[in-house]
Design a protein around this motif. Structure first.
Motif, PDB file in Angstrom:
ATOM      1  N   LEU A  47      12.573  52.134  28.980  1.00 21.99           N
ATOM      2  CA  LEU A  47      12.458  51.385  30.228  1.00 21.99           C
ATOM      3  C   LEU A  47      11.016  51.433  30.706  1.00 21.99           C
ATOM      4  O   LEU A  47      10.396  52.497  30.727  1.00 21.99           O
ATOM      5  N   ARG A  48      10.500  50.255  31.113  1.00 22.43           N
ATOM      6  CA  ARG A  48       9.080  50.150  31.485  1.00 22.43           C
ATOM      7  C   ARG A  48       8.944  49.561  32.882  1.00 22.43           C
ATOM      8  O   ARG A  48       8.676  48.371  33.062  1.00 22.43           O
ATOM      9  N   PRO A  49       9.126  50.367  33.922  1.00 23.07           N
ATOM     10  CA  PRO A  49       9.015  49.871  35.298  1.00 23.07           C
ATOM     11  C   PRO A  49       7.573  49.527  35.662  1.00 23.07           C
ATOM     12  O   PRO A  49       6.629  50.016  35.040  1.00 23.07           O
ATOM     13  N   ARG A  50       7.440  48.691  36.691  1.00 23.77           N
ATOM     14  CA  ARG A  50       6.113  48.310  37.189  1.00 23.77           C
ATOM     15  C   ARG A  50       5.807  48.912  38.563  1.00 23.77           C
ATOM     16  O   ARG A  50       4.671  48.836  39.022  1.00 23.77           O
ATOM     17  N   SER A  51       6.795  49.473  39.227  1.00 23.52           N
ATOM     18  CA  SER A  51       6.593  49.951  40.591  1.00 23.52           C
ATOM     19  C   SER A  51       7.527  51.110  40.890  1.00 23.52           C
ATOM     20  O   SER A  51       8.487  51.376  40.152  1.00 23.52           O
ATOM     21  N   MET A  98       2.560  51.353  35.109  1.00 21.82           N
ATOM     22  CA  MET A  98       2.210  51.761  36.473  1.00 21.82           C
ATOM     23  C   MET A  98       0.903  52.535  36.415  1.00 21.82           C
ATOM     24  O   MET A  98       0.878  53.764  36.445  1.00 21.82           O
ATOM     25  N   SER A  99      -0.202  51.823  36.333  1.00 25.01           N
ATOM     26  CA  SER A  99      -1.501  52.461  36.094  1.00 25.01           C
ATOM     27  C   SER A  99      -2.555  52.038  37.125  1.00 25.01           C
ATOM     28  O   SER A  99      -3.747  52.098  36.850  1.00 25.01           O
ATOM     29  N   ARG A 100      -2.102  51.662  38.306  1.00 24.66           N
ATOM     30  CA  ARG A 100      -3.037  51.181  39.332  1.00 24.66           C
ATOM     31  C   ARG A 100      -3.706  52.348  40.044  1.00 24.66           C
ATOM     32  O   ARG A 100      -3.058  53.310  40.444  1.00 24.66           O
ATOM     33  N   ILE A 101      -5.015  52.269  40.189  1.00 21.22           N
ATOM     34  CA  ILE A 101      -5.741  53.214  41.041  1.00 21.22           C
ATOM     35  C   ILE A 101      -5.670  52.653  42.463  1.00 21.22           C
ATOM     36  O   ILE A 101      -6.250  51.617  42.769  1.00 21.22           O
ATOM     37  N   ASP A 114      -1.330  55.443  40.735  1.00 22.35           N
ATOM     38  CA  ASP A 114      -0.004  55.441  40.157  1.00 22.35           C
ATOM     39  C   ASP A 114       0.071  56.549  39.111  1.00 22.35           C
ATOM     40  O   ASP A 114      -0.935  56.878  38.466  1.00 22.35           O
ATOM     41  N   ALA A 115       1.255  57.080  38.897  1.00 22.83           N
ATOM     42  CA  ALA A 115       1.406  58.215  37.986  1.00 22.83           C
ATOM     43  C   ALA A 115       1.179  57.845  36.526  1.00 22.83           C
ATOM     44  O   ALA A 115       0.963  58.726  35.690  1.00 22.83           O
TER      45      ALA A 115
END
Length: 222
Positions: A47-51, A98-101, A114-115
């Motif tokens: 599973l690849r969530p975005r948020s 989920m890789s947003r700074i 994001d973690a």
């Protein structure tokens, strides 16, 4: 001998949409083998969530449908903690999307991410503002902050700056019932009582899935 029927993952596919669920065997391999290829796990899907909201709904769906979940960061673990167990039907939850700074505060010497942010990317964000994120590992080009928090990583500068738990100011965590623990404050002087976020650091995802991190850094002059 008849093989077991594939589990129904349609609810996850419907919710996450295109690219949110991986089920083909070739693509699953990199999520089911540990870094040294000593352990081989098994999962019906990744599973690849975005948020954070996606993670909350994934946890609720998994509880309702009877699936176990294995949180996974960069899958650089040397102890197999991110490897789904064969025969258990566990789903991998990767935060790679989920890789947003979220923010960079050079005045307060803090950042929030994001973690799923790769450690090296967080280091680069700090360096661009003339600061240093002290956490540094051999795997910093692939490990992710959620995994660093989950394992309480030490790293190359631990004697000077401490473990990961010493660099965490705030966390956001999805709990096993899908509710959210959120304490993303970056205030260093904080004596309000129980420091609940520390329960999740080093817990390797057993108490919840870390989705966001607020961390401490220092000036490069130190």
């Amino acid at each position: 001998m008849l093989s077991s029927p594939s589990p129904d993952l349609s609810a996850f596919h419907e919710f996450l949409g295109e690219g949110g669920l991986i089920t083909d065997a070739a693509s699953l391999t990199r999520y089911t083998h540990d870094q040294r290829a000593l352990m081989q796990g098994q999962t019906p899907g990744v599973l690849r969530p975005r948020s954070t909201e996606d993670v909350q709904e994934i946890v609720r769906l998994a509880a309702r449908l009877g699936f176990g979940l294995v949180p996974q960061g960069g899958n650089t673990s040397y102890v197999g903690g991110a490897t789904p167990e064969p025969g258990r039907g566990q789903l991998v939850v990767t935060l790679e999307r989920m890789s947003r700074i979220r923010s960079v505060d050079a005045t307060g010497f803090t950042l929030a991410c994001d973690a799923g942010t790769i450690l090296a990317d967080a280091q680069a964000a700090a360096e661009a503002r003339g600061c240093l994120l002290p956490l540094s590992l051999g795997a910093e080009g692939s490990c992710r902050l959620g995994g660093n928090v989950g394992t309480n990583a030490g790293g190359l500068q631990v004697l000077r700056y401490g473990m990961t738990r010493d660099l965490v100011l705030g966390l956001e965590v999805v709990l096993p019932d899908g509710s959210l623990f959120s304490d993303m404050r970056t205030l260093r002087k904080n004596n309000i009582g129980y420091d609940l976020k520390q329960l999740f650091i080093g817990a390797e995802g057993t108490l919840g899935i870390v989705t966001s991190y607020a961390g401490d850094w220092v000036t490069t002059e130190v």
